[in-house]
Design an enzyme around this catalytic site. Structure first.
Site, short mmCIF file in Angstrom:
data_model
loop_
_atom_site.label_atom_id
_atom_site.label_comp_id
_atom_site.label_asym_id
_atom_site.label_seq_id
_atom_site.Cartn_x
_atom_site.Cartn_y
_atom_site.Cartn_z
N LYS A 13 -8.63 -39.63 -29.16
CA LYS A 13 -7.51 -40.57 -29.01
C LYS A 13 -7.52 -41.61 -30.13
CE LYS A 13 -8.86 -41.82 -24.84
NZ LYS A 13 -10.05 -40.97 -24.67
N ARG A 88 -5.22 -45.78 -16.82
CA ARG A 88 -6.36 -44.92 -16.53
C ARG A 88 -6.49 -44.63 -15.04
NH1 ARG A 88 -9.88 -45.93 -21.09
NH2 ARG A 88 -11.76 -44.68 -20.91
N ARG A 127 -20.82 -39.87 -32.33
CA ARG A 127 -19.85 -40.82 -32.89
C ARG A 127 -20.58 -42.06 -33.45
NH1 ARG A 127 -15.14 -42.44 -29.22
NH2 ARG A 127 -16.85 -42.70 -27.75
N ARG A 160 -21.86 -46.85 -30.24
CA ARG A 160 -21.38 -47.63 -29.09
C ARG A 160 -22.42 -47.58 -27.98
NH1 ARG A 160 -15.21 -45.78 -27.89
NH2 ARG A 160 -16.02 -45.69 -25.75
N ARG A 171 -18.77 -41.11 -17.43
CA ARG A 171 -17.41 -41.32 -17.97
C ARG A 171 -16.55 -40.08 -17.74
NH1 ARG A 171 -18.83 -43.20 -23.84
NH2 ARG A 171 -16.61 -42.85 -24.23
#
Ligand code: AP5
Ligand code: MG
Length: 216
Positions: A13, A88, A127, A160, A171
């Site tokens: 995203k 969400r 990431r 992160r 998640r």
């Protein structure tokens, strides 16, 4: 263009949003980025959000909805926006309907990035993000020109806090139970445009442009 970009954690995203906002000249509104900024600045919002985010749980709707309402009311959203990570939950989607109604705005599309769950953990754990401007990279799939340094602003790349294997599992569960049902909500409104999120990043963006159609 008044858009929502949806998809599971790690779908791409944020990666696609960077292209969409440039192309359509619209602000990229990521609730995740807003929370991370607040955590960095140690504001009251940041202190509240931190405990939820680090567990991979959702920040309560009561906090999140007000934040988005305030942001969408700013003048730079008048001609369009790209919401990333919001809504969400079904209550968030209903609240967004009301916010947009009050602002006399209508959504144009919900871009859904479809990605098989098997690639998500690797994407998330690999990431890296810029500590300064938030630009996203991946240790193999999307490397910066110079290791550990952001191409955009020269900031340091970090991982992160919620990008650990343990948190990712939670998640993904939260996405499946609370966020995925939103696809049906928006399908009923004929707004969903799905794109295959596996493959070359630029190609995926081209497909999104085709789905949205035209120059804006
Ligand atoms: P948020 O920041 O929204 O995180 P998320 O939804 O979990 O999504 P990610 O940012 O992890 O993934 P992405 O789809 O943006 O992927 P990216 O482009 O970076 O939310 C974080 C937390 O904040 C939530 O868990 C919650 O606690 C809280 N929160 C936020 N909004 C909330 C709300 N509305 N209500 C309540 N709580 C809220 O890509 C991932 C990686 O893959 C990158 O390394 C990238 O380089 C790589 N990649 C991208 N595309 C490709 C490709 N095509 N091929 C190979 N690799 C690729
Ligand atoms: Mg993101």
């Amino acid at each position: 263009m008044k858009l929502i970009i949806m998809g599971p954690p790690g779908a791409g995203k944020g990666t696609q949003a960077a292209y969409i906002k440039e192309y359509y000249h619209i602000p990229h509104i990521s609730t995740g980025d807003m929370f991370r900024e607040a955590i960095k600045e140690e504001t009251d919002l940041g202190l509240e959000a931190k405990s939820y985010i680090e567990k991979g749980a959702l920040v309560p709707d009561s906090v999140t909805i007000g934040l988005v309402e305030e942001r969408l009311s700013k003048p730079d959203c008048k001609n369009g926006f790209l919401l990333d990570g919001f809504p969400r939950t079904i209550p968030q989607a209903k609240a967004l309907d009301e916010i947009l109604h009050n602002l006399k705005m209508k959504l144009d599309a919900v871009v859904n990035i479809a990605v098989d769950e098997s690639v998500l953990v690797d994407r998330i754990v690999g990431r890296r993000v810029c500590i300064n401007c938030g630009a996203g990279y991946h240790i193999r799939n999307q490397q910066p020109k110079q290791e550990g340094i952001c191409d955009v602003c020269g900031g340091s790349l970090i991982q992160r806090k919620d990008d650990t294997e343990e948190t990712v599992v939670n998640r993904l569960k939260v996405y499946a139970s609370q966020t995925k049902p939103l696809l049906e909500y928006y399908e009923n409104l004929h707004l969903v445009k799905s794109v295959n999120g596996i493959g070359d990043i630029q190609e995926i963006f081209k497909n999104i442009q085709m789905l949205l159609g035209g120059n804006e």
